[in-house]
Design a protein around this motif. Structure first.
Motif, PDB file in Angstrom:
ATOM      1  N   GLY A 131      98.703  27.210  55.671  1.00 38.14           N
ATOM      2  CA  GLY A 131      99.047  27.148  57.075  1.00 38.14           C
ATOM      3  C   GLY A 131     100.545  27.054  57.275  1.00 38.14           C
ATOM      4  O   GLY A 131     101.317  26.823  56.324  1.00 38.14           O
ATOM      5  N   ASP A 133     102.363  24.827  58.573  1.00 40.15           N
ATOM      6  CA  ASP A 133     102.981  23.516  58.315  1.00 40.15           C
ATOM      7  C   ASP A 133     103.422  23.334  56.869  1.00 40.15           C
ATOM      8  O   ASP A 133     104.149  22.385  56.559  1.00 40.15           O
ATOM      9  CB  ASP A 133     102.017  22.387  58.701  1.00 40.15           C
ATOM     10  N   ARG A 178     106.833  25.814  65.412  1.00 41.55           N
ATOM     11  CA  ARG A 178     105.872  24.750  65.128  1.00 41.55           C
ATOM     12  C   ARG A 178     106.020  23.541  66.056  1.00 41.55           C
ATOM     13  O   ARG A 178     105.290  22.563  65.919  1.00 41.55           O
ATOM     14  CB  ARG A 178     105.974  24.331  63.656  1.00 41.55           C
ATOM     15  N   GLU A 182      99.292  24.206  69.288  1.00 41.47           N
ATOM     16  CA  GLU A 182      98.642  25.127  68.346  1.00 41.47           C
ATOM     17  C   GLU A 182      98.158  26.406  69.020  1.00 41.47           C
ATOM     18  O   GLU A 182      98.230  27.485  68.427  1.00 41.47           O
ATOM     19  CB  GLU A 182      97.466  24.426  67.667  1.00 41.47           C
ATOM     20  N   GLN A 185     101.099  28.572  69.351  1.00 46.62           N
ATOM     21  CA  GLN A 185     101.578  29.028  68.047  1.00 46.62           C
ATOM     22  C   GLN A 185     100.879  30.317  67.621  1.00 46.62           C
ATOM     23  O   GLN A 185     101.496  31.217  67.056  1.00 46.62           O
ATOM     24  CB  GLN A 185     101.329  27.949  66.984  1.00 46.62           C
ATOM     25  N   GLN A 186      99.575  30.402  67.895  1.00 44.91           N
ATOM     26  CA  GLN A 186      98.796  31.559  67.474  1.00 44.91           C
ATOM     27  C   GLN A 186      99.258  32.857  68.140  1.00 44.91           C
ATOM     28  O   GLN A 186      99.014  33.938  67.621  1.00 44.91           O
ATOM     29  CB  GLN A 186      97.314  31.320  67.782  1.00 44.91           C
ATOM     30  N   THR A 191      98.917  31.824  61.863  1.00 44.82           N
ATOM     31  CA  THR A 191      98.602  30.420  61.555  1.00 44.82           C
ATOM     32  C   THR A 191      97.703  30.282  60.323  1.00 44.82           C
ATOM     33  O   THR A 191      97.517  29.183  59.820  1.00 44.82           O
ATOM     34  CB  THR A 191      97.916  29.742  62.754  1.00 44.82           C
TER      35      THR A 191
END
Length: 241
Positions: A131, A133, A178, A182, A185-186, A191
């Motif tokens: 991912g 992160d 980031r 979420e 983010q996509q 992701t």
């Protein structure tokens, strides 16, 4: 000649990076240096090509036997790696995760490694090992308060979703990606991690991948058989003298 070409490319790349003038710098890179691929592949191709070609032209049984044994060892190693990869799938997955994360840490340390990671993320439309992160492991992209980098909480441009209308790549598209929720983010970045995307690609192309490996294995077996037959013919002729 192809082996020499690969070796030449590898040595030229190391010369451009100053490795040949400072051999100890080989161990400085924390991640994987793609130049090793050219050197190892080129070296193996040159050894096999030299032994097989010169052995056949000069009817040298030592070189032909060396070619046959060396090719057999490579075939055995490939077969062993395939069996181990099937039996120890979880261990291989953990090692792949560890390998990718090590290279994420060294992303900015080597331009060849950087290009390799960018190509991988663009090709499989992924970001990080599991991912986005995972880029916290890199000192330039991590989200710690002490990080003064402009790329803080961001990702490389290769993680960004591509707009077909854009003719020029926006290398800053991953900045602050980031820090967004979420869901947002996509829209901006991929992701999904590269490990699950690679597994998906492997499953989707299993027939093609298996066909390629079987084809390579058959070529290796064919080469071994030809070398052994030639050795037998040469020894039979010499025995009749």
């Amino acid at each position: 000649f192809l082996g020499i070409a690969f070796l030449g490319i590898g040595l030229w790349a190391w010369n451009e990076k100053g490795v040949l003038s400072n051999i100890s710098s080989i161990t400085d890179l924390g991640g994987f240096d793609p130049v090793w691929l050219f050197l190892v592949v080129g070296g193996v191709m040159f050894i096999l090509g030299f032994a097989g070609c010169i052995g056949a032209l000069r009817e040298n049984t030592f070189l032909l036997k060396f070619f046959s044994v060396f090719l057999g060892i490579i075939f055995f190693l490939e077969l062993t790696a395939g069996v181990l990869a099937f039996v120890f799938k979880d261990w291989i997955k953990d090692q792949l995760y560890f390998f990718i994360n090590n290279n994420i840490r060294a992303y900015r340390d080597d331009i060849d490694l950087q290009n390799l990671i960018d190509f991988t993320q663009e090709y499989w439309q992924c970001c990080g090992a599991f991912g986005a992160d995972d880029w916290n492991l890199n000192i330039y992209f991590n989200c710690t308060d002490s990080n003064a980098s402009r790329e803080r909480c961001g990702v490389p441009f290769s993680c960004c979703t591509k707009d077909p209308a854009e003719a020029v790549i926006n290398t800053q598209c991953g900045y602050d990606a980031r820090q967004k929720p979420e869901v947002d983010q996509q829209i901006v970045i991929y992701t999904k991690g590269c490990v699950p995307q690679f597994e998906k690609w492997l499953q989707d192309n299993l027939t093609i991948v298996a066909g390629i490996f079987i084809g390579i294995a058959l070529l290796q077996i064919f080469g071994i058989c030809l070398a052994q037959n030639l050795v037998s013919d040469i020894e039979a002729v010499r025995a009749s003298w």
